[in-house]
Enzyme design. Sequence first.
Site: not given
Length: 758
Positions: A97-98, A162, A452, A649, A651
């Site tokens: 999806d990203h 995520d 965000r 995030s 991340r």
Amino acid sequence: MVTIESTADMAAKVYETMERNLAIVRRRLGRPLTLADKVLLGHADDPEHQAMEAGKSYLFLRPDRVVLQDVLGQTAMLQFMQTRRQRVAVPTSIHCDHLIQARVEGQADLRESLAENQEVYDFLKSAAAKYGAGFWGPGAGIIHQVVLEQYAFPGELIIGTDSHTPNAGGLGACAVGVGGADAVEVMAGLPWEVLYPRHIAVYLTGKLSGWTAPKDVILYVAGQLTVAGGTNAIVEYIGPGARTISATGKATITNMGAELGATTSMFPFDDRMTMYLKATGRGDFVPFAERYPQLLAPDKEVEADPEKYYERVVKLDLSTLEPYMVGPHSPDRARPIGRLAAEVADPKNAFLDTISSTLIGSCTNSSYEDMSRAADVAEQAKAHGLKTAVPFLVTPGSEQVRATIERDGQMQSLKDINGVVLANACGPCIGQWRRAKEASEVPNTIVTSYNRNFPRRNDGQPTTMNFIGSPEIVTALAIAGRLSFNPLTDSLTGADGKTFKLSPPKTAPEVPARNFDRGRPTYVTPPEDGSAITLKVDPKSERLQLMEPWPAWDGQDFKDMPVLLKAKGKTTTDHISPAGSWLRYRGHLDKFSDNMFMGATNAYTGEAGKGKNVLTGQTGQSFSAIARDYKSKGVKWVVVGDANYGEGSSREHAALSPRLLGGAAVIVRSFARIHESNLKKQGLLALAFQNPGDYDRIREDDRISLIGLSDMAPGKPVECVVKHSDGTSETLRLSHSFASSQLEWFRKGSALNLFHGK
């Protein structure tokens, strides 16, 4: 063999285990339990011996499911290869999806993405097949929406790579965003270790009406709790008002709870969830959930007297709540929409009234209910001969949502006022937006229904100011073209020259009357045996790079380390490890790490992304270049950060890149939860000033020594000697949150090194 799909039988077994575990927990604690207590402790690996002090104890839990998006999924699968396991130990899925960039419109963008990212998609698809994970190909939708539709059920414990994994809390799951190493350990069969969250409740009464939407609940709460107020806490939405909100409305609220720093957010099981389960073809789950109501809601004593059981209670009457707008640049800069025009008019805010783009949808707000209410506003404008005054982009959250709103007409209503439908993917919400430079390289206002809004988040430009509202409010602002427009009070001029006011959108169906259209198939079930599949990574690839275990700690104190960066103010994982155009390199850690600290503000110069190499004296160098130079000379370095360092995030690369380029420690006023965990997992020391004011003592040319590391222990401060260039020195005390087991991650070099005895 692990069954990947969520089934009613799986839910039944989860409830049986929870009931058994909670009998032990209740005997030990002797007090009523909150919803979060029940789901977390009901998944305890060893409930008889588990320490259970909120905010202090580390819980060892057995999640029911792991979900990976395609960007961090690359790193997760590369790390899973290091564990030498043959198959995932728990149900796992990968969601593409990203990487799909918003450029023109959905179908064209998807075709280009398939061509550009084929190497990555092929790797993920083959890795999923080899190790027994489900694979959702490009176009299937955003991970959180697909999980809500396909996998989530009340009481389930999910971890995902995520930060917006809590979206599944709208269906009563306890869904937590984690770094890749956490996910990999669970995939390999180990329990998940997490700090026992503190308890926060939002007690809801009344019922939403008019222009007010579920989005406004979380925008209001963000203003109350701030971006750090939920750190290491689970936010539970309880009270009679909670039962008036649709399951997808609940998901909007729990999704954006990530912006509070919360571990996750949850709602108790109710009839709204029953309706959604049935509409998504999972009606067979309902009898089991209804059989165990005591597991899926707080104890009655807790809801009757929340102040006694939660350390903070926010009370909100939904009947009096106004639509809210937050932003720019921080999701807790909140106000009712009625106050926004005055802020726009105040020159000291430097807000631009003219809107440059509007965007609705994403994982946060693309439900059938959301799209129906936005379509209602669109139809009102159309009836008066109006279209949007500015670009209006629509992101369906999943193929199921896209197909259903195309079938039922909402998509056409949005297109009729010039809406452009993007791919079922994250797109502009995470910086995958190829936007015209003339629009983005100057100060400009965008309005979104996303979650965000940090600077650079959507289009990579610090000049873009993102204000967040509900999809129906954003649609109204798209028609007006002005940030100061308030649809509750202001009028528009129709094509006939007559003025009119938009009416509040009608109450929309929570689910489609004909249930959902599943749309085009994109799911790939893993084979029963994938052992013959060989995963190949081209050594010359720019997209993928095999990962090697980190070296173990050599047992020596870290002495005379230069300060690579002293970051000032808000330092999110977007600042530490930017996304946008860099996403293409996420599977190639070395190439990706050239962006390290690119968005972080240098406390000494005010400049972003650049600092001084104290070994050469050269200034204005990128932090990644300085770090590489230090590493080439065998010099370890340290980063100093401000409050709530690493918010945003999940991340993992914000920890992986500092580890790769020679970092030893990060010392801050305070950490955001996921980032602190990610640093520890990668063998870095995550430390905090015992006196937050000591942050101000660190100078650009200081040398930092961390002393007595061989004696590190839980709760024991670390001694930090700061040598100044004028010959003076001072000793500071640093706190940490390492548990005994986590100190082994540091000593071994990383948590994953425990798998191969390094």
